[in-house]
Design a protein around this motif. Sequence first.
Motif, PDB file in Angstrom:
ATOM      1  N   GLY A  91       0.831  -1.196   0.000  1.00 22.34           N
ATOM      2  CA  GLY A  91       0.000   0.000   0.000  1.00 22.34           C
ATOM      3  C   GLY A  91       0.864   1.243   0.000  1.00 22.34           C
ATOM      4  N   ALA A  92       0.271   2.347  -0.496  1.00 20.35           N
ATOM      5  CA  ALA A  92       1.007   3.613  -0.478  1.00 20.35           C
ATOM      6  C   ALA A  92       1.303   4.035   0.954  1.00 20.35           C
ATOM      7  CB  ALA A  92       0.205   4.693  -1.194  1.00 20.35           C
ATOM      8  N   GLY A  93       0.455   3.609   1.884  1.00 17.57           N
ATOM      9  CA  GLY A  93       0.708   3.912   3.291  1.00 17.57           C
ATOM     10  C   GLY A  93       2.080   3.414   3.721  1.00 17.57           C
ATOM     11  N   ALA A 194      -2.521   9.456  -5.023  1.00 14.66           N
ATOM     12  CA  ALA A 194      -3.436   8.317  -4.823  1.00 14.66           C
ATOM     13  C   ALA A 194      -4.680   8.377  -5.721  1.00 14.66           C
ATOM     14  CB  ALA A 194      -3.849   8.230  -3.351  1.00 14.66           C
ATOM     15  N   TYR A 195      -5.101   9.607  -6.082  1.00 16.35           N
ATOM     16  CA  TYR A 195      -6.352   9.743  -6.852  1.00 16.35           C
ATOM     17  C   TYR A 195      -6.134  10.282  -8.260  1.00 16.35           C
ATOM     18  CZ  TYR A 195      -8.273   9.064  -2.244  1.00 16.35           C
ATOM     19  OH  TYR A 195      -8.571   8.539  -1.023  1.00 16.35           O
ATOM     20  N   ILE A 196      -4.915  10.270  -8.714  1.00 21.07           N
ATOM     21  CA  ILE A 196      -4.563  10.987  -9.938  1.00 21.07           C
ATOM     22  C   ILE A 196      -5.332  10.516 -11.160  1.00 21.07           C
ATOM     23  CG2 ILE A 196      -2.632   9.524 -10.738  1.00 21.07           C
ATOM     24  CD1 ILE A 196      -2.456  13.304 -10.414  1.00 21.07           C
ATOM     25  N   ARG A 221       2.190   6.423  -5.653  1.00 18.18           N
ATOM     26  CA  ARG A 221       0.888   6.011  -6.197  1.00 18.18           C
ATOM     27  C   ARG A 221       0.424   4.709  -5.539  1.00 18.18           C
ATOM     28  NH1 ARG A 221       0.268   7.542 -12.571  1.00 18.18           N
ATOM     29  NH2 ARG A 221       0.664   9.764 -12.338  1.00 18.18           N
ATOM     30  N   THR A 222      -0.847   4.402  -5.746  1.00 10.48           N
ATOM     31  CA  THR A 222      -1.411   3.205  -5.106  1.00 10.48           C
ATOM     32  C   THR A 222      -2.290   2.423  -6.070  1.00 10.48           C
ATOM     33  OG1 THR A 222      -2.826   2.421  -3.304  1.00 10.48           O
ATOM     34  CG2 THR A 222      -3.379   4.562  -4.225  1.00 10.48           C
ATOM     35  N   PHE A 223      -2.432   1.147  -5.811  1.00  7.24           N
ATOM     36  CA  PHE A 223      -3.372   0.315  -6.561  1.00  7.24           C
ATOM     37  C   PHE A 223      -4.727   0.235  -5.840  1.00  7.24           C
ATOM     38  CE2 PHE A 223       0.596  -0.952  -8.461  1.00  7.24           C
ATOM     39  CZ  PHE A 223       0.257  -1.244  -9.777  1.00  7.24           C
ATOM     40  N   SER A 224      -4.866   0.951  -4.728  1.00  4.01           N
ATOM     41  CA  SER A 224      -6.061   0.792  -3.884  1.00  4.01           C
ATOM     42  C   SER A 224      -7.317   1.438  -4.441  1.00  4.01           C
ATOM     43  CB  SER A 224      -5.800   1.384  -2.495  1.00  4.01           C
ATOM     44  OG  SER A 224      -4.818   0.655  -1.824  1.00  4.01           O
ATOM     45  N   LYS A 225      -7.184   2.524  -5.188  1.00  3.36           N
ATOM     46  CA  LYS A 225      -8.365   3.294  -5.548  1.00  3.36           C
ATOM     47  C   LYS A 225      -8.804   2.968  -6.988  1.00  3.36           C
ATOM     48  CE  LYS A 225      -7.776   5.064  -1.450  1.00  3.36           C
ATOM     49  NZ  LYS A 225      -6.733   5.935  -1.021  1.00  3.36           N
ATOM     50  N   TYR A 226      -8.132   3.499  -7.950  1.00  2.00           N
ATOM     51  CA  TYR A 226      -8.488   3.298  -9.362  1.00  2.00           C
ATOM     52  C   TYR A 226      -8.469   1.812  -9.750  1.00  2.00           C
ATOM     53  CZ  TYR A 226      -7.516   3.742 -14.474  1.00  2.00           C
ATOM     54  OH  TYR A 226      -7.504   3.645 -15.836  1.00  2.00           O
ATOM     55  N   GLY A 232      -5.627  -5.720  -1.376  1.00  2.00           N
ATOM     56  CA  GLY A 232      -4.439  -6.419  -1.886  1.00  2.00           C
ATOM     57  C   GLY A 232      -3.147  -5.756  -1.447  1.00  2.00           C
ATOM     58  N   ARG A 233      -3.255  -4.488  -1.010  1.00  2.00           N
ATOM     59  CA  ARG A 233      -2.152  -3.726  -0.428  1.00  2.00           C
ATOM     60  C   ARG A 233      -0.929  -3.636  -1.350  1.00  2.00           C
ATOM     61  NH1 ARG A 233      -3.789  -0.737   1.317  1.00  2.00           N
ATOM     62  NH2 ARG A 233      -2.264  -0.071   2.856  1.00  2.00           N
ATOM     63  N   VAL A 234      -1.016  -2.856  -2.408  1.00  2.00           N
ATOM     64  CA  VAL A 234       0.151  -2.590  -3.248  1.00  2.00           C
ATOM     65  C   VAL A 234       0.208  -1.091  -3.571  1.00  2.00           C
ATOM     66  CG1 VAL A 234       1.494  -3.218  -5.284  1.00  2.00           C
ATOM     67  CG2 VAL A 234      -0.179  -4.846  -4.384  1.00  2.00           C
TER      68      VAL A 234
HETATM   69  C1  LIG Z   1      -6.017   5.905   0.158  1.00  2.00           C
HETATM   70  C2  LIG Z   1      -4.835   6.823   0.209  1.00  2.00           C
HETATM   71  C3  LIG Z   1      -3.509   6.365   0.240  1.00  2.00           C
HETATM   72  C4  LIG Z   1      -3.045   4.997   0.342  1.00  2.00           C
HETATM   73  O1  LIG Z   1      -3.681   3.963   0.362  1.00  2.00           O
HETATM   74  P1  LIG Z   1      -3.022   2.511   0.408  1.00  2.00           P
HETATM   75  O2  LIG Z   1      -4.223   1.668   0.485  1.00  2.00           O
HETATM   76  O3  LIG Z   1      -2.153   2.454   1.618  1.00  2.00           O
HETATM   77  O4  LIG Z   1      -2.261   2.355  -0.852  1.00  2.00           O
HETATM   78  C5  LIG Z   1      -2.492   7.266   0.219  1.00  2.00           C
HETATM   79  N1  LIG Z   1      -2.718   8.563   0.170  1.00  2.00           N
HETATM   80  C6  LIG Z   1      -3.958   9.049   0.143  1.00  2.00           C
HETATM   81  C7  LIG Z   1      -4.140  10.503   0.061  1.00  2.00           C
HETATM   82  C8  LIG Z   1      -5.055   8.212   0.179  1.00  2.00           C
HETATM   83  O5  LIG Z   1      -6.283   8.721   0.204  1.00  2.00           O
END
Ligand SMILES: *Cc1c(COP(=O)(O)O)cnc(C)c1O
Length: 366
Positions: A91-93, A194-196, A221-226, A232-234
């Motif tokens: 995850g991006a976190g 994350a939302y680009i 960047r993250t795979f969580s949103k789009y 899956g946490r990437v």
């Molecule tokens: C959702 C989100 C992330 C990260 O999400 P992960 O699930 O950890 O990839 C990162 N930054 C912002 C601003 C977000 O809203």
Amino acid sequence: MVESIRKSAYGCTKYIPGKSTSQVCQDYNLSSVIKLGSNENSYAPFPVIKQAMLDEIDRIGIYPEKKYVVLKQIIGENAGLTEHHVGLGHGAGNVLDVVAKTFIEDGDEVIIPEKTYSLYTDISKIMGAKIVKTAMTSDYKIDLTAVKNAITDRTKLIYICNPNNPTSTIVDKNEFTVFVQNLPKHVWVLLDEAYIEFTDADLVPDAISLIKQGYNLIQVRTFSKYYGLAGGRVGYMLADTSVADMYNTVSEPFNCNRIGLAGAVAILNDDTNQADFYAKKMMADREIMAKKLESFGFEVTKSHTNFLFLKTKYQGADIAEKLLHKGVIVRPCGGWSYPNHVRVSIGNTQENLEFLAKIEEVLNDM
Ligand SMILES: *Cc1c(COP(=O)(O)O)cnc(C)c1O
């Protein structure tokens, strides 16, 4: 207080996730709930991702390949860079956390806009950073002039969330480019995108070009949103090879899991563009919802994300609580000191229509 625990840990606050569906069903005695509180992708899992993940399960007994070359190559090449410019995380976190660990020393200053993703503050505090917050503009944007004015000799990192969570706004791309080009040498910008994918590509700064030109920029960047892979946490970062190399040294050896990786590779190789197909639906619904909510009396900020940021004349917490009773989870924004705002994710079309019906009922009862 446990004496032996690192002092800075006591300065951190727990991340407050959105309420879960099962928790709300139980607490409010409901049989079904619509979750629009965490900006997840309601169309997930996309078929191509699901199949790849199912196939990968046979290899779950084996550690993932340490260097994650396959995914890094695709990400690097898609950006016109190489696998050596990429760092991955669960995850991006996790990526944000590793960047903080890689850069911040005790006493360094980090600059964080006042109303943004809350994780930036805690991952920096635990590393001993001094947090410097900057005001937003009156139209809910990150104020790059205020950020620039906050830079000192001790500034190490600046977090810019673009588009910004929770306000759904973007920074001006030319202003951002000039801002990065004029940074002092000791200051780095972490650009969280994350939302680009939910905004117009013409409106966003060309981070890769800035990285190629050697400016102090890290793109996350993250795979969580789009891509709909929140569970899956990437996530990943792109930066100069000198930074990516150190990132990969500092991060734990196996910080992605096989199933998530398989999903990420499958969706990046997907030539049927499933993610794009669903994102277009969400963006079309977003505009319909915005108009409808305005007709209900909400002030709706122009959104560049998969959520809407709404201002009401009521308390956001009150609206959110009343919606919970009707089985809809949204996020009140009091935690960001926006007591009259609510953040609502764009779900699938069915959920969006139900949300609109329920919020109309709530307003009629107020
Ligand atoms: C959702 C989100 C992330 C990260 O999400 P992960 O699930 O950890 O990839 C990162 N930054 C912002 C601003 C977000 O809203």
